[in-house]
Design an enzyme around this catalytic site. Structure first.
Site, PDB file in Angstrom:
ATOM      1  N   GLY A 214       0.823  -1.201   0.000  1.00 57.83           N
ATOM      2  CA  GLY A 214       0.000   0.000   0.000  1.00 57.83           C
ATOM      3  C   GLY A 214       0.853   1.246   0.000  1.00 57.83           C
ATOM      4  O   GLY A 214       2.049   1.208  -0.305  1.00 57.83           O
ATOM      5  N   ASN A 215       0.239   2.359   0.352  1.00 52.90           N
ATOM      6  CA  ASN A 215       0.967   3.626   0.418  1.00 52.90           C
ATOM      7  C   ASN A 215       0.400   4.475   1.551  1.00 52.90           C
ATOM      8  O   ASN A 215      -0.521   4.061   2.253  1.00 52.90           O
ATOM      9  CB  ASN A 215       0.905   4.359  -0.920  1.00 52.90           C
ATOM     10  CG  ASN A 215      -0.515   4.576  -1.406  1.00 52.90           C
ATOM     11  OD1 ASN A 215      -1.326   5.198  -0.715  1.00 52.90           O
ATOM     12  ND2 ASN A 215      -0.830   4.071  -2.595  1.00 52.90           N
ATOM     13  N   ARG A 216       0.953   5.668   1.722  1.00 50.66           N
ATOM     14  CA  ARG A 216       0.608   6.509   2.867  1.00 50.66           C
ATOM     15  C   ARG A 216      -0.610   7.413   2.635  1.00 50.66           C
ATOM     16  O   ARG A 216      -0.945   8.220   3.498  1.00 50.66           O
ATOM     17  CB  ARG A 216       1.807   7.399   3.231  1.00 50.66           C
ATOM     18  CG  ARG A 216       3.036   6.641   3.680  1.00 50.66           C
ATOM     19  CD  ARG A 216       4.174   7.615   3.979  1.00 50.66           C
ATOM     20  NE  ARG A 216       5.407   6.928   4.340  1.00 50.66           N
ATOM     21  CZ  ARG A 216       5.738   6.581   5.587  1.00 50.66           C
ATOM     22  NH1 ARG A 216       4.898   6.840   6.568  1.00 50.66           N
ATOM     23  NH2 ARG A 216       6.880   5.982   5.831  1.00 50.66           N
ATOM     24  N   SER A 217      -1.277   7.298   1.521  1.00 51.15           N
ATOM     25  CA  SER A 217      -2.391   8.189   1.231  1.00 51.15           C
ATOM     26  C   SER A 217      -3.494   8.063   2.285  1.00 51.15           C
ATOM     27  O   SER A 217      -3.901   6.966   2.647  1.00 51.15           O
ATOM     28  CB  SER A 217      -2.969   7.892  -0.148  1.00 51.15           C
ATOM     29  OG  SER A 217      -4.108   8.685  -0.395  1.00 51.15           O
ATOM     30  N   ALA A 282      -4.144   7.720  -4.684  1.00 53.21           N
ATOM     31  CA  ALA A 282      -2.747   7.288  -4.833  1.00 53.21           C
ATOM     32  C   ALA A 282      -2.781   5.812  -5.227  1.00 53.21           C
ATOM     33  O   ALA A 282      -3.034   4.941  -4.386  1.00 53.21           O
ATOM     34  CB  ALA A 282      -1.989   7.481  -3.526  1.00 53.21           C
TER      35      ALA A 282
END
Length: 419
Positions: A214-217, A282
């Protein structure tokens, strides 16, 4: 949020006589904890639901309802003249009707005639009352006078009833109030009839039943765009991945997805009926080529390599669909680019190159990194246009950035409605 002592503003909070009056206590607390000077002016009916002692304790100021209180101070004039923002919540059908025709039969309505600051009405009433032609006419009148009238939320109402007319979340009311103090003209009612689809949050690509890439969005910027667009009159749908938002914006349809493939399918389907498409999510660039059916165990030999495949370029795909006629040619497409500088160029250099590759109408370029953009309450960047214009987006709340982006979008939908 404003820190105590910084940019202290004077806020008039008018409370109407509805069951939702108790929720306004959270709005008052937000403003006072932000360091603002809050004066609560309830209608007499509001005090049937919440007592004056509660409002006085939360605001730190005395509470009165009639024009004959504090006569020597001419309170019905001074309260309005001194306000930097007026928030009316819950704005009942009766209260909005009286405000629309300029009645001054209590301290609140008299004060509203003297304010020259932004006024935000947060309606709360049963669906039938909200939909009644008289109420809608009063709302149109208030908007024509320069007030902002929020779109109410849908959900449980008094008793067993459900539907549109629920008071918007107190945090949303406070956020929009803060926005109007940042920029008084941030929420013109200029997108009525425009269908807007927005992606928000991050995608999650599963590795096994418990792990994912995943990502930090946080989804905050996408939801801020949805919130602002809905309050400007648009019909808004958000296709949301992983987000940190506590609730859905009032008047917005939210569709949940998890992976980039799911996001691509949903956005492509909904873009065919949209006037504006904003890709604020994102999206993971890669996904595992296979997903383990059970949790991957830690072995003595260490982790096995993870083979990755490239996810679809959703923004580029939407532009291609427009070129090929699967999406109407007049659909406005807006992209986002989260960039970092490197040896090949700065953030803006990479953003310009990406705009050329993607082919969208507008591209919002953000510098990302520790404490920047992802998960923060504020944002900054640039808005690049396919026509070659570049507009700096100064640091401010994400809701303020959303308003500035929508200003540019609105110029691409000149008649307010494409189809």
């Amino acid at each position: 949020m404003t820190t105590p002592g910084a940019s202290r503003r004077r806020i008039l909070v008018g409370v109407g006589g509805g069951i939702a009056a108790y929720k306004v206590c959270s709005v008052i607390r937000h403003f006072t904890e932000a360091g603002h000077d809050v004066r609560v002016v309830p209608t007499p009916a509001a005090l049937e639901f919440v007592g004056s002692a509660t409002f006085e304790a939360l605001s730190g100021n005395p509470v009165t309802t009639g024009v004959f209180s504090d006569v020597d101070q001419v309170a019905h004039v001074r309260l309005g003249q001194g306000a930097d923002l007026a928030v009316i919540a819950p704005a009942t059908a009766d209260l909005m009707a009286r405000a629309a025709v300029g009645r001054a039969d209590d301290l609140l309505t008299a004060s509203l005639l003297t304010v020259r600051c932004p006024v935000l009405f947060a309606p709360a009433m049963h669906t039938e009352m909200w939909e009644h032609p008289a109420t809608q006419a009063n709302i149109a009148t208030l908007r024509s006078h320069g007030s902002t009238v929020m779109t109410p939320a849908s959900g449980r109402l008094t008793g067993a009833d459900s539907g549109r007319g629920r008071l918007p979340d107190p945090q949303e009311i406070a956020l929009l109030g803060e926005l109007l103090m940042e920029r008084a003209d941030a929420l013109p009612y200029d997108l009525a009839g425009v269908r807007v689809v927005i992606s928000a949050g991050g995608t999650r690509e599963p590795l096994d039943p418990v792990r994912f890439l995943g990502n930090r969005s946080s989804g905050k910027q996408g939801f801020a765009l949805a919130r602002a667009a809905a309050q400007r009159g648009a019909q808004v749908t958000v296709v949301a991945g992983s987000t940190a938002e506590p609730g859905d914006p009032a008047g917005v349809e939210v569709v949940r997805i998890a992976t980039a493939t799911e996001l691509a399918d949903e956005m492509t389907k909904r873009a065919a009926e949209a006037d504006v498409v904003i890709m604020a999510a994102a999206v993971a660039d890669f996904r595992p080529t296979s997903v383990a059916e059970s949790k991957i165990k830690k072995g003595a030999a260490g982790p096995a390599p993870i083979e990755l495949a490239t996810n679809p370029d959703i923004l580029r795909g939407l532009v291609e669909s427009r070129t090929e006629g699967r999406i109407p040619a007049e659909t406005v497409i807006v992209g986002f680019a989260a960039e970092t500088g490197d040896e090949h160029g700065g953030v803006l250099d990479h953003g310009r190159a990406k705009l050329g590759r993607k082919g969208c109408d507008l591209l919002v370029v953000n510098a990302v990194g520790e404490g920047k953009a992802f998960g923060t309450e504020d944002n900054t960047g640039w808005l690049l246009s396919s026509t070659g214009s570049e507009t700096a987006l100064p640091l401010g709340s994400k809701t303020l950035m959303a308003s500035r982006i929508l200003d540019q979008v609105r110029t691409l939908v000149p008649d307010g409605r494409r189809r």
